[in-house]
Design a protein around this motif. Structure first.
Motif, PDB file in Angstrom:
ATOM      1  N   LEU A 360       0.827  -1.208   0.000  1.00  0.00           N
ATOM      2  CA  LEU A 360       0.000   0.000   0.000  1.00  0.00           C
ATOM      3  C   LEU A 360       0.861   1.258   0.000  1.00  0.00           C
ATOM      4  O   LEU A 360       0.557   2.248  -0.680  1.00  0.00           O
ATOM      5  CB  LEU A 360      -0.934  -0.012   1.219  1.00  0.00           C
ATOM      6  CG  LEU A 360      -2.065  -1.052   1.187  1.00  0.00           C
ATOM      7  CD1 LEU A 360      -2.846  -1.029   2.488  1.00  0.00           C
ATOM      8  CD2 LEU A 360      -3.017  -0.782   0.012  1.00  0.00           C
ATOM      9  N   ARG A 361       1.947   1.207   0.825  1.00  0.00           N
ATOM     10  CA  ARG A 361       2.814   2.384   0.853  1.00  0.00           C
ATOM     11  C   ARG A 361       3.481   2.606  -0.500  1.00  0.00           C
ATOM     12  O   ARG A 361       3.576   3.746  -0.988  1.00  0.00           O
ATOM     13  CB  ARG A 361       3.866   2.209   1.951  1.00  0.00           C
ATOM     14  CG  ARG A 361       3.333   2.416   3.351  1.00  0.00           C
ATOM     15  CD  ARG A 361       4.467   2.556   4.350  1.00  0.00           C
ATOM     16  NE  ARG A 361       5.307   1.349   4.383  1.00  0.00           N
ATOM     17  CZ  ARG A 361       5.101   0.328   5.192  1.00  0.00           C
ATOM     18  NH1 ARG A 361       4.063   0.369   6.042  1.00  0.00           N
ATOM     19  NH2 ARG A 361       5.911  -0.713   5.176  1.00  0.00           N
ATOM     20  N   SER A 362       3.927   1.520  -1.083  1.00  0.00           N
ATOM     21  CA  SER A 362       4.563   1.641  -2.392  1.00  0.00           C
ATOM     22  C   SER A 362       3.570   2.175  -3.415  1.00  0.00           C
ATOM     23  O   SER A 362       3.889   3.058  -4.230  1.00  0.00           O
ATOM     24  CB  SER A 362       5.122   0.289  -2.817  1.00  0.00           C
ATOM     25  OG  SER A 362       5.691   0.370  -4.106  1.00  0.00           O
ATOM     26  N   ALA A 363       2.353   1.638  -3.361  1.00  0.00           N
ATOM     27  CA  ALA A 363       1.325   2.113  -4.289  1.00  0.00           C
ATOM     28  C   ALA A 363       0.980   3.571  -3.998  1.00  0.00           C
ATOM     29  O   ALA A 363       0.766   4.379  -4.918  1.00  0.00           O
ATOM     30  CB  ALA A 363       0.081   1.221  -4.187  1.00  0.00           C
ATOM     31  N   GLY A 364       0.959   3.940  -2.692  1.00  0.00           N
ATOM     32  CA  GLY A 364       0.671   5.332  -2.347  1.00  0.00           C
ATOM     33  C   GLY A 364       1.756   6.283  -2.868  1.00  0.00           C
ATOM     34  O   GLY A 364       1.451   7.380  -3.361  1.00  0.00           O
ATOM     35  N   ASP A 365       2.987   5.767  -2.712  1.00  0.00           N
ATOM     36  CA  ASP A 365       4.081   6.605  -3.234  1.00  0.00           C
ATOM     37  C   ASP A 365       3.974   6.768  -4.741  1.00  0.00           C
ATOM     38  O   ASP A 365       4.202   7.869  -5.282  1.00  0.00           O
ATOM     39  CB  ASP A 365       5.427   5.968  -2.872  1.00  0.00           C
ATOM     40  CG  ASP A 365       5.670   5.992  -1.364  1.00  0.00           C
ATOM     41  OD1 ASP A 365       4.996   6.780  -0.665  1.00  0.00           O
ATOM     42  OD2 ASP A 365       6.504   5.180  -0.882  1.00  0.00           O
ATOM     43  N   LEU A 370       2.682  10.064  -9.284  1.00  0.00           N
ATOM     44  CA  LEU A 370       1.846  10.332 -10.468  1.00  0.00           C
ATOM     45  C   LEU A 370       1.018  11.594 -10.250  1.00  0.00           C
ATOM     46  O   LEU A 370       0.790  12.382 -11.189  1.00  0.00           O
ATOM     47  CB  LEU A 370       0.930   9.127 -10.734  1.00  0.00           C
ATOM     48  CG  LEU A 370       1.633   7.831 -11.175  1.00  0.00           C
ATOM     49  CD1 LEU A 370       0.618   6.698 -11.286  1.00  0.00           C
ATOM     50  CD2 LEU A 370       2.328   8.050 -12.529  1.00  0.00           C
ATOM     51  N   ARG A 371       0.582  11.788  -9.027  1.00  0.00           N
ATOM     52  CA  ARG A 371      -0.219  12.986  -8.735  1.00  0.00           C
ATOM     53  C   ARG A 371       0.647  14.249  -8.943  1.00  0.00           C
ATOM     54  O   ARG A 371       0.181  15.263  -9.486  1.00  0.00           O
ATOM     55  CB  ARG A 371      -0.748  12.929  -7.313  1.00  0.00           C
ATOM     56  CG  ARG A 371      -1.601  14.146  -6.910  1.00  0.00           C
ATOM     57  CD  ARG A 371      -2.082  14.015  -5.489  1.00  0.00           C
ATOM     58  NE  ARG A 371      -2.942  12.861  -5.339  1.00  0.00           N
ATOM     59  CZ  ARG A 371      -3.193  12.242  -4.190  1.00  0.00           C
ATOM     60  NH1 ARG A 371      -2.586  12.658  -3.097  1.00  0.00           N
ATOM     61  NH2 ARG A 371      -4.004  11.224  -4.160  1.00  0.00           N
ATOM     62  N   ALA A 372       1.892  14.153  -8.484  1.00  0.00           N
ATOM     63  CA  ALA A 372       2.782  15.317  -8.684  1.00  0.00           C
ATOM     64  C   ALA A 372       3.026  15.569 -10.167  1.00  0.00           C
ATOM     65  O   ALA A 372       3.058  16.712 -10.635  1.00  0.00           O
ATOM     66  CB  ALA A 372       4.091  15.077  -7.946  1.00  0.00           C
TER      67      ALA A 372
END
Length: 465
Positions: A360-365, A370-372
């Motif tokens: 989850l953390r990796s996906a969040g990162d 991607l958001r940035a």
């Protein structure tokens, strides 16, 4: 030659008569019209019997009537019910070494004699000899060998005695001590035993037929489990009936188990050899006939105690085995297996949670990255730096030369927008905007403006697009 008679045969010494009748020469030729006179038959019988030779016979003296010079005795067969009277002259008795007594066993040389006057047939004794003990024993031994060769004494023919007979057949003397011994000792050992008693003659000429008859009667009764023939000993002469061939063969043919209790140790009668069990005395027969109730009760108590001990030992052994099995770790603490498996499950769950959180953390990162990137490429970023998007009714206005005086414009700013009217067109050369900055964001502005036109403004969701 046939006799001739006229009322009386001339051959018998009667006076001749004018009328003579010829008699039949043989008995078969006689008829009702031509019979023999009685005297003629008597004479012929006397002549015929007189031709018989003397014969030696053996028997037992059952009656003896002694007179001065003429005595009479009755001889009886030793095996069957058959007797014969014998006439003895005193001279014959005088030659005997011992006086003749009733019950003695003798051999007699006899000659048949017929008395025509009264039609009596008698036997005249020419010589009498007493049968000695040695001769009797020799005859018994000879009979023993004969019956043994026939297999009557074979061990495989012996029938086993019942353990607990319900009804016993007893053949014994009348009101004898042997009967009392068997009854008293048997009932003392086992009070419930029942008896079917036959009181018979156990010595003398009547012993063999009476014992044999009683044995046949008891053997034919289905309720009889075992038969006892008992006598309380006696002399050799008294026990001779129990070595009689007729009695011995009758005992061998019996289907009911037979106990012989004659009670004579010195000489074994032949009945002892053929019986299924030989008892030394009537008391000994009672001991082997039924079990001792006191001994059986003691045996039961002993067996019960032994069984109890065996059961206790077996239970203790099994208890020790159970204790040994129960002392094993898997049974002493059965939760150990569950706890080990539970620890494995918890470890696997923790690993799964850690893997999930890491993912989850990796996906969040990745999402934040991607958001940035998306935010960096967003037209809003360009607008936030002070740029504006000018649109005409035909689309985004890229070149001032594409607008005309009086055109209505929509200007999108970083926050909100404006509507304006073209009053004056300035040429590209007079523009004060830095050419490099405008060219760097031109392509991004075109793509973002197209998407922004289709989506509502997040800063001004109620503003008309």
């Amino acid at each position: 030659m046939a006799a001739k008679i006229t009322g009386a045969p001339s051959t018998l010494g009667s006076a001749p008569d004018a009328t003579q009748v010829e008699l039949a020469s043989t008995a078969a030729e006689t008829t009702a019209e031509n019979p023999w006179p009685l005297r003629l038959l008597a004479v012929k019988m006397k002549d015929y019997i007189a031709k018989m030779s003397p014969v030696w016979i053996e028997g037992q003296v059952v009656q003896f009537s002694q007179r001065d010079r003429s005595s009479f005795l009755t001889l009886r067969d030793t095996d069957v019910e058959m007797s014969l009277p014998v006439h003895v002259w005193g001279t014959v008795l005088d030659r005997l070494s011992a006086p003749l007594e009733q019950g003695a066993r003798v051999v007699v040389n006899v000659k048949a004699d017929f008395w025509p006057k009264n039609g009596r047939l008698s036997m005249k004794a020419n010589d009498i000899r007493a049968v000695g003990i040695g001769e009797l024993l020799a005859r018994i031994e000879q009979l023993r060998q004969q019956l043994g060769n026939e297999g009557l004494f074979a061990a495989e023919l012996k029938k086993p005695l019942p353990f607990l007979p319900q009804r016993v057949g007893l053949i014994t003397g009348r009101n004898s001590d042997a009967m009392k011994d068997v009854l008293k000792n048997s009932r003392r050992r086992w009070p419930a035993v029942e008896f079917e008693v036959r009181e018979v003659a156990v010595q003398g000429p009547e012993a063999v037929p009476q014992v044999t008859k009683a044995l046949a009667e008891l053997d034919a009764m289905p309720a009889i489990d075992v038969i006892v023939i008992a006598r309380g000993g006696g002399s050799m002469e008294d026990l001779l009936p129990f070595s009689n061939e007729t009695m011995v063969r009758a005992a061998a043919a019996a289907v009911t188990p037979l106990i012989s209790a004659i009670g004579h140790e010195a000489d074994r009668p032949l009945l002892d050899e053929v019986a299924d069990f030989r008892a030394s005395t009537p008391t000994d027969a009672a001991k082997h006939l039924v079990p001792d109730v006191a001994e059986e009760m003691a045996g039961l108590a002993k067996a019960r105690a032994s069984l109890t001990r065996a059961m206790i030992n077996r239970i203790q052994q099994e208890q020790h085995r159970l204790d040994a099995v129960r002392s094993r770790p898997v049974l002493a603490e059965p939760q150990v297996m569950v706890a080990a498996r539970a620890a494995e499950v918890m470890a696997l769950r923790d690993r799964a949670l850690r893997a999930m959180h890491s993912g989850l953390r990796s996906a969040g990162d990745r999402i934040e990255h991607l958001r940035a990137q998306v935010r960096a490429l967003s037209p809003q970023q360009t607008l936030d730096r002070g740029y504006a998007v000018v649109q005409t009714t035909d689309g985004i206005l890229r070149n001032a030369d594409d607008a005309s005086a009086g055109d209505s414009l929509k200007i999108r700013l970083a926050a909100g927008g404006l509507r304006a009217t073209v009053d004056e067109i300035l040429s590209a050369g007079t523009s004060r905007t830095a050419p490099n900055e405008l060219e760097a964001s031109a392509d991004q502005t075109d793509q973002a403006t197209e998407r922004a036109d289709e989506a509502p403004d997040p800063a001004h969701p109620g503003e008309d697009q």
